[in-house]
Design a protein around this motif. Structure first.
Motif, mmCIF file in Angstrom:
data_model
loop_
_atom_site.group_PDB
_atom_site.id
_atom_site.type_symbol
_atom_site.label_atom_id
_atom_site.label_comp_id
_atom_site.label_asym_id
_atom_site.label_seq_id
_atom_site.Cartn_x
_atom_site.Cartn_y
_atom_site.Cartn_z
ATOM 1 N N ALA A 250 0.811 -1.222 0.000
ATOM 2 C CA ALA A 250 0.000 0.000 0.000
ATOM 3 C C ALA A 250 0.839 1.265 0.000
ATOM 4 O O ALA A 250 0.328 2.343 -0.311
ATOM 5 N N GLY A 251 2.134 1.152 0.338
ATOM 6 C CA GLY A 251 2.981 2.332 0.455
ATOM 7 C C GLY A 251 3.814 2.582 -0.787
ATOM 8 O O GLY A 251 4.005 1.705 -1.629
ATOM 9 N N GLU A 252 4.336 3.790 -0.889
ATOM 10 C CA GLU A 252 5.152 4.154 -2.049
ATOM 11 C C GLU A 252 6.545 3.533 -2.000
ATOM 12 O O GLU A 252 7.163 3.305 -3.041
ATOM 13 N N SER A 253 7.049 3.231 -0.808
ATOM 14 C CA SER A 253 8.410 2.698 -0.693
ATOM 15 C C SER A 253 8.520 1.275 -1.202
ATOM 16 O O SER A 253 9.592 0.838 -1.631
ATOM 17 N N GLY A 254 7.434 0.513 -1.113
ATOM 18 C CA GLY A 254 7.422 -0.834 -1.669
ATOM 19 C C GLY A 254 8.040 -1.872 -0.760
ATOM 20 O O GLY A 254 8.050 -1.736 0.467
ATOM 21 N N PHE A 255 8.611 -2.910 -1.384
ATOM 22 C CA PHE A 255 8.970 -4.125 -0.661
ATOM 23 C C PHE A 255 10.435 -4.228 -0.247
ATOM 24 O O PHE A 255 10.776 -5.042 0.598
ATOM 25 N N ASP A 256 11.313 -3.453 -0.856
ATOM 26 C CA ASP A 256 12.741 -3.591 -0.584
ATOM 27 C C ASP A 256 13.190 -2.461 0.335
ATOM 28 O O ASP A 256 13.326 -1.324 -0.102
ATOM 29 N N PRO A 257 13.448 -2.749 1.607
ATOM 30 C CA PRO A 257 13.850 -1.672 2.525
ATOM 31 C C PRO A 257 15.184 -1.047 2.156
ATOM 32 O O PRO A 257 15.488 0.070 2.578
ATOM 33 N N ASP A 258 15.999 -1.754 1.368
ATOM 34 C CA ASP A 258 17.296 -1.218 0.961
ATOM 35 C C ASP A 258 17.199 -0.365 -0.306
ATOM 36 O O ASP A 258 18.173 0.312 -0.661
ATOM 37 N N ALA A 259 16.061 -0.419 -0.991
ATOM 38 C CA ALA A 259 15.893 0.334 -2.233
ATOM 39 C C ALA A 259 14.453 0.813 -2.341
ATOM 40 O O ALA A 259 13.650 0.239 -3.088
ATOM 41 N N PRO A 260 14.083 1.837 -1.591
ATOM 42 C CA PRO A 260 12.698 2.332 -1.623
ATOM 43 C C PRO A 260 12.265 2.692 -3.043
ATOM 44 O O PRO A 260 13.015 3.303 -3.804
#
Length: 237
Positions: free
Chosen positions: A135-145
């Protein structure tokens, strides 16, 4: 504790008491690994055909020349994630699970073939809320928003209608699917495992968001009943 049954891990989590257990099925003569949340069975190593087909059907929808970056939502016993890595085209795999204990089962080698996930350089296991990430703009990879992927494969809820947490239900709406689709590259694939038969309402949601969508019924032998059972895998492009 007898050799026929062993609780390998247990922990209280926000969604209930989650446990991993191993038992010997004397009738079938095999070791069975099972995951429970409270008193509800969540998954079993006796029933893995559709979990593997989730990976195969989802990746088969990509071009043969693709070198896909893949997200798997829901680690569980690891069958979907390992099937992804069996595809030599796969460039990277990110597996997201909300329960750190489930990730630790694999890191501690409590499950057969766990090393296939923990030692493959293409694979990363990430603790996180898949639904909040979708649901968020940053997505699934915490190392590469903001990173986008070629395939997102999901196996967490029982089905779009039978969810493990009420907040998950938003994903299966048109708005929720549009937010998830924003994390796909052009031509990317979303695939979903469901324990229920094909759901016409959810197929209509997929058709609203994606160019193509299909519900695949995956039948498999049921060793407990001696008959057949079936799950559904939705694939949308």
């Amino acid at each position: 504790m007898s050799a026929r049954f062993e609780e390998l891990a247990w922990r209280e989590t926000p969604i209930g008491e989650i446990s991993l257990r191993r038992r010997l099925d004397p009738r079938l003569g095999v070791e069975v690994y099972e995951v429970k949340i409270d008193d509800e069975f969540l998954m079993s190593s006796l029933f893995t055909v559709a979990e593997i087909e989730l990976a195969r059907l989802g990746l088969a929808a990509l071009p043969a020349c693709a070198r896909p970056d893949v997200v798997v939502g829901g680690l569980g016993l690891g069958y979907t994630a390992r099937a992804v890595l069996e595809d030599p085209r796969v460039g990277s795999l990110l597996v997201v699970d909300a329960v750190g204990e489930v990730i630790s089962w694999h890191e501690r080698g409590l499950l057969p073939e766990a090393a296939a996930l923990t030692t493959d350089p293409r694979s990363r296991l990430v603790e996180g809320d898949f639904f909040a990430m979708a649901a968020g703009e940053s997505g699934f990879d915490p190392d590469a928003p903001g990173r986008r992927f070629d395939a997102i494969l999901l196996d967490v809820d029982h089905s779009p209608r039978h969810v493990l947490a009420p907040a998950n239900a938003d994903l299966y709406t048109v708005a929720g699917m549009r937010r998830l689709a924003a994390h796909l590259r052009p031509g990317g694939v979303f695939a979903l495992w469901s324990d229920d038969p094909p759901d016409a309402e959810f197929e209509a949601v997929l058709a609203e968001v994606f160019d193509e969508a299909a519900a695949h019924v995956v039948a498999f032998p049921n060793p407990l009943t001696g008959g057949q059972s079936a799950n559904t895998v939705y694939v949308a492009i």
